[in-house]
Design a protein around this motif. Sequence first.
Motif, PDB file in Angstrom:
ATOM      1  N   GLU A 198     -14.248  -5.351  10.503  1.00 31.48           N
ATOM      2  CA  GLU A 198     -14.997  -4.559   9.574  1.00 31.48           C
ATOM      3  C   GLU A 198     -14.211  -3.736   8.782  1.00 31.48           C
ATOM      4  OE1 GLU A 198     -18.407  -5.253   9.217  1.00 31.48           O
ATOM      5  OE2 GLU A 198     -18.443  -6.660  10.841  1.00 31.48           O
ATOM      6  N   ALA A 199     -13.737  -3.982   7.454  1.00 30.63           N
ATOM      7  CA  ALA A 199     -13.038  -3.409   6.731  1.00 30.63           C
ATOM      8  C   ALA A 199     -13.366  -3.628   5.188  1.00 30.63           C
ATOM      9  CB  ALA A 199     -11.498  -3.530   7.005  1.00 30.63           C
ATOM     10  N   PRO A 200     -14.319  -2.605   4.918  1.00 31.59           N
ATOM     11  CA  PRO A 200     -14.806  -2.860   3.402  1.00 31.59           C
ATOM     12  C   PRO A 200     -13.631  -2.828   2.409  1.00 31.59           C
ATOM     13  CG  PRO A 200     -15.797  -1.030   4.435  1.00 31.59           C
ATOM     14  CD  PRO A 200     -14.957  -1.562   5.394  1.00 31.59           C
ATOM     15  N   ASN A 201     -12.642  -2.101   2.631  1.00 30.26           N
ATOM     16  CA  ASN A 201     -11.568  -2.168   1.679  1.00 30.26           C
ATOM     17  C   ASN A 201     -10.407  -3.295   1.740  1.00 30.26           C
ATOM     18  OD1 ASN A 201     -12.848   0.158   1.260  1.00 30.26           O
ATOM     19  ND2 ASN A 201     -11.372   1.528   1.976  1.00 30.26           N
ATOM     20  N   GLN A 202     -10.597  -4.206   2.505  1.00 28.32           N
ATOM     21  CA  GLN A 202      -9.748  -5.315   2.878  1.00 28.32           C
ATOM     22  C   GLN A 202     -10.143  -6.919   2.584  1.00 28.32           C
ATOM     23  OE1 GLN A 202      -6.434  -4.839   3.911  1.00 28.32           O
ATOM     24  NE2 GLN A 202      -6.841  -2.771   3.454  1.00 28.32           N
ATOM     25  N   PRO A 203      -9.430  -7.573   2.188  1.00 24.22           N
ATOM     26  CA  PRO A 203      -9.997  -8.917   2.192  1.00 24.22           C
ATOM     27  C   PRO A 203     -10.260  -9.726   3.333  1.00 24.22           C
ATOM     28  CG  PRO A 203      -7.436  -8.879   1.794  1.00 24.22           C
ATOM     29  CD  PRO A 203      -8.019  -7.553   2.201  1.00 24.22           C
ATOM     30  N   THR A 204     -11.459  -9.368   4.022  1.00 22.23           N
ATOM     31  CA  THR A 204     -11.813  -9.947   5.232  1.00 22.23           C
ATOM     32  C   THR A 204     -12.792 -11.230   5.206  1.00 22.23           C
ATOM     33  OG1 THR A 204     -13.633  -8.551   5.435  1.00 22.23           O
ATOM     34  CG2 THR A 204     -11.705  -7.686   6.547  1.00 22.23           C
ATOM     35  N   SER A 205     -13.073 -11.703   3.967  1.00 23.29           N
ATOM     36  CA  SER A 205     -13.669 -12.740   3.946  1.00 23.29           C
ATOM     37  C   SER A 205     -13.310 -13.714   2.796  1.00 23.29           C
ATOM     38  CB  SER A 205     -15.337 -12.648   3.436  1.00 23.29           C
ATOM     39  OG  SER A 205     -15.342 -11.912   2.210  1.00 23.29           O
ATOM     40  N   PRO A 206     -13.515 -14.836   2.892  1.00 22.62           N
ATOM     41  CA  PRO A 206     -12.997 -15.803   1.655  1.00 22.62           C
ATOM     42  C   PRO A 206     -13.102 -15.072   0.070  1.00 22.62           C
ATOM     43  CG  PRO A 206     -14.172 -17.269   3.125  1.00 22.62           C
ATOM     44  CD  PRO A 206     -14.410 -15.783   3.640  1.00 22.62           C
ATOM     45  N   LEU A 207     -14.320 -14.963  -0.163  1.00 16.54           N
ATOM     46  CA  LEU A 207     -14.962 -14.360  -1.608  1.00 16.54           C
ATOM     47  C   LEU A 207     -13.969 -13.023  -1.501  1.00 16.54           C
ATOM     48  CD1 LEU A 207     -16.167 -14.757  -4.093  1.00 16.54           C
ATOM     49  CD2 LEU A 207     -18.204 -13.722  -3.108  1.00 16.54           C
ATOM     50  N   LYS A 208     -13.774 -12.207  -0.767  1.00 16.83           N
ATOM     51  CA  LYS A 208     -13.158 -10.827  -0.816  1.00 16.83           C
ATOM     52  C   LYS A 208     -11.555 -11.139  -1.005  1.00 16.83           C
ATOM     53  CE  LYS A 208     -14.341  -7.342   1.796  1.00 16.83           C
ATOM     54  NZ  LYS A 208     -14.513  -6.519   2.744  1.00 16.83           N
ATOM     55  N   MET A 209     -11.070 -12.300  -0.287  1.00 18.78           N
ATOM     56  CA  MET A 209      -9.655 -12.739  -0.464  1.00 18.78           C
ATOM     57  C   MET A 209      -9.511 -13.077  -2.148  1.00 18.78           C
ATOM     58  SD  MET A 209      -6.624 -13.150   0.430  1.00 18.78           S
ATOM     59  CE  MET A 209      -6.834 -12.772   2.273  1.00 18.78           C
ATOM     60  N   ALA A 210     -10.518 -13.908  -2.777  1.00 16.77           N
ATOM     61  CA  ALA A 210     -10.341 -14.188  -3.935  1.00 16.77           C
ATOM     62  C   ALA A 210     -10.492 -13.026  -4.939  1.00 16.77           C
ATOM     63  CB  ALA A 210     -11.575 -15.196  -4.379  1.00 16.77           C
ATOM     64  N   VAL A 211     -10.974 -11.944  -4.772  1.00 12.99           N
ATOM     65  CA  VAL A 211     -11.139 -10.671  -5.345  1.00 12.99           C
ATOM     66  C   VAL A 211      -9.682 -10.213  -5.133  1.00 12.99           C
ATOM     67  CG1 VAL A 211     -12.012  -8.282  -5.465  1.00 12.99           C
ATOM     68  CG2 VAL A 211     -13.471 -10.307  -5.297  1.00 12.99           C
ATOM     69  N   PHE A 212      -9.049 -10.119  -4.023  1.00  5.09           N
ATOM     70  CA  PHE A 212      -7.880  -9.257  -3.842  1.00  5.09           C
ATOM     71  C   PHE A 212      -6.619  -9.947  -4.476  1.00  5.09           C
ATOM     72  CE2 PHE A 212      -3.971  -9.049  -0.997  1.00  5.09           C
ATOM     73  CZ  PHE A 212      -4.136  -7.828  -0.973  1.00  5.09           C
ATOM     74  N   ARG A 213      -6.805 -11.355  -4.283  1.00  2.00           N
ATOM     75  CA  ARG A 213      -5.639 -12.146  -4.892  1.00  2.00           C
ATOM     76  C   ARG A 213      -5.723 -12.136  -6.492  1.00  2.00           C
ATOM     77  NH1 ARG A 213      -2.469 -16.034  -2.573  1.00  2.00           N
ATOM     78  NH2 ARG A 213      -1.362 -15.303  -4.584  1.00  2.00           N
ATOM     79  N   LEU A 214      -6.707 -11.884  -6.977  1.00  3.10           N
ATOM     80  CA  LEU A 214      -6.775 -11.845  -8.511  1.00  3.10           C
ATOM     81  C   LEU A 214      -5.721 -10.798  -9.006  1.00  3.10           C
ATOM     82  CD1 LEU A 214      -8.656 -12.897 -10.681  1.00  3.10           C
ATOM     83  CD2 LEU A 214      -9.952 -11.047 -10.652  1.00  3.10           C
ATOM     84  N   SER A 215      -5.150  -9.860  -8.430  1.00  2.00           N
ATOM     85  CA  SER A 215      -4.291  -8.923  -9.017  1.00  2.00           C
ATOM     86  C   SER A 215      -2.779  -9.237  -8.780  1.00  2.00           C
ATOM     87  CB  SER A 215      -4.690  -7.428  -8.054  1.00  2.00           C
ATOM     88  OG  SER A 215      -4.511  -7.406  -7.005  1.00  2.00           O
ATOM     89  N   ASP A 216      -2.776 -10.228  -8.175  1.00  2.00           N
ATOM     90  CA  ASP A 216      -1.312 -10.883  -7.820  1.00  2.00           C
ATOM     91  C   ASP A 216      -0.440 -10.695  -9.130  1.00  2.00           C
ATOM     92  OD1 ASP A 216       0.948 -11.993  -7.498  1.00  2.00           O
ATOM     93  OD2 ASP A 216       0.121 -13.178  -5.670  1.00  2.00           O
ATOM     94  N   CYS A 217       0.353  -9.963  -9.404  1.00  2.00           N
ATOM     95  CA  CYS A 217       1.045  -9.931 -10.710  1.00  2.00           C
ATOM     96  C   CYS A 217       1.927 -11.283 -10.902  1.00  2.00           C
ATOM     97  CB  CYS A 217       2.115  -8.746 -10.660  1.00  2.00           C
ATOM     98  SG  CYS A 217       3.354  -8.790  -9.404  1.00  2.00           S
TER      99      CYS A 217
END
Length: 193
Positions: free
Chosen positions: A111-130
């Motif tokens: 349970e970490a709302p600010n972390q990529p803990t689910s597949p969709l949240k991982m997609a959101v997180f990876r979007l910022s990869d420079c």
Amino acid sequence: PTHCYSCGGGPLEFSTSQARKGSHARCPECVAANRKQRFAPFQQRASHGDQDLDAELLQSVEALDEARVLEALEAGADADCSRPLLLRDANAGPCLFRAAYRGDGRAVPEEAPNQPTSPLKMAVFRLSDCMLDETTRMRLVSIAQALIEHGAPVAPARHLFELRYGPCEREGDDADADEAPNAFHHLYNLLRE
């Protein structure tokens, strides 16, 4: 005895005092660390090949492998799965963490709302990869679309998106006329629907 009662290591040769304990014999490292619990061997859960389906889905999103994401979803991976909570294993040393699972085999979710803990949240997180170009970012939008179509909840991912990047304006909502829609806009629009 051939294997350590506490860590499962082996085959081993035990000291005389430990050998007398029979099946409860422990290796020198476990004796020194005062580990006395019984070793619990790893038990494989539902799998696809050698990997747990949900873990494979999370890894595939992280690796931006759209084909493997679709394959895992079609094989039954849960689009709403959560990265398992990692707990420090006090009996296995200071740096060893183990994933926590319930008795029915489901992972205890992190349970970490600010972390990529689910597949969709991982997609959101990876979007910022420079290191990603716009074409690769658009692949993340396609992956997110597939996850949403398979039941991934959008609210937690939208929260992470807004936390990391702020809300994106839709076309016509005070959008800069010179700015062409990009992967960030496309993904945010998916998360707003």
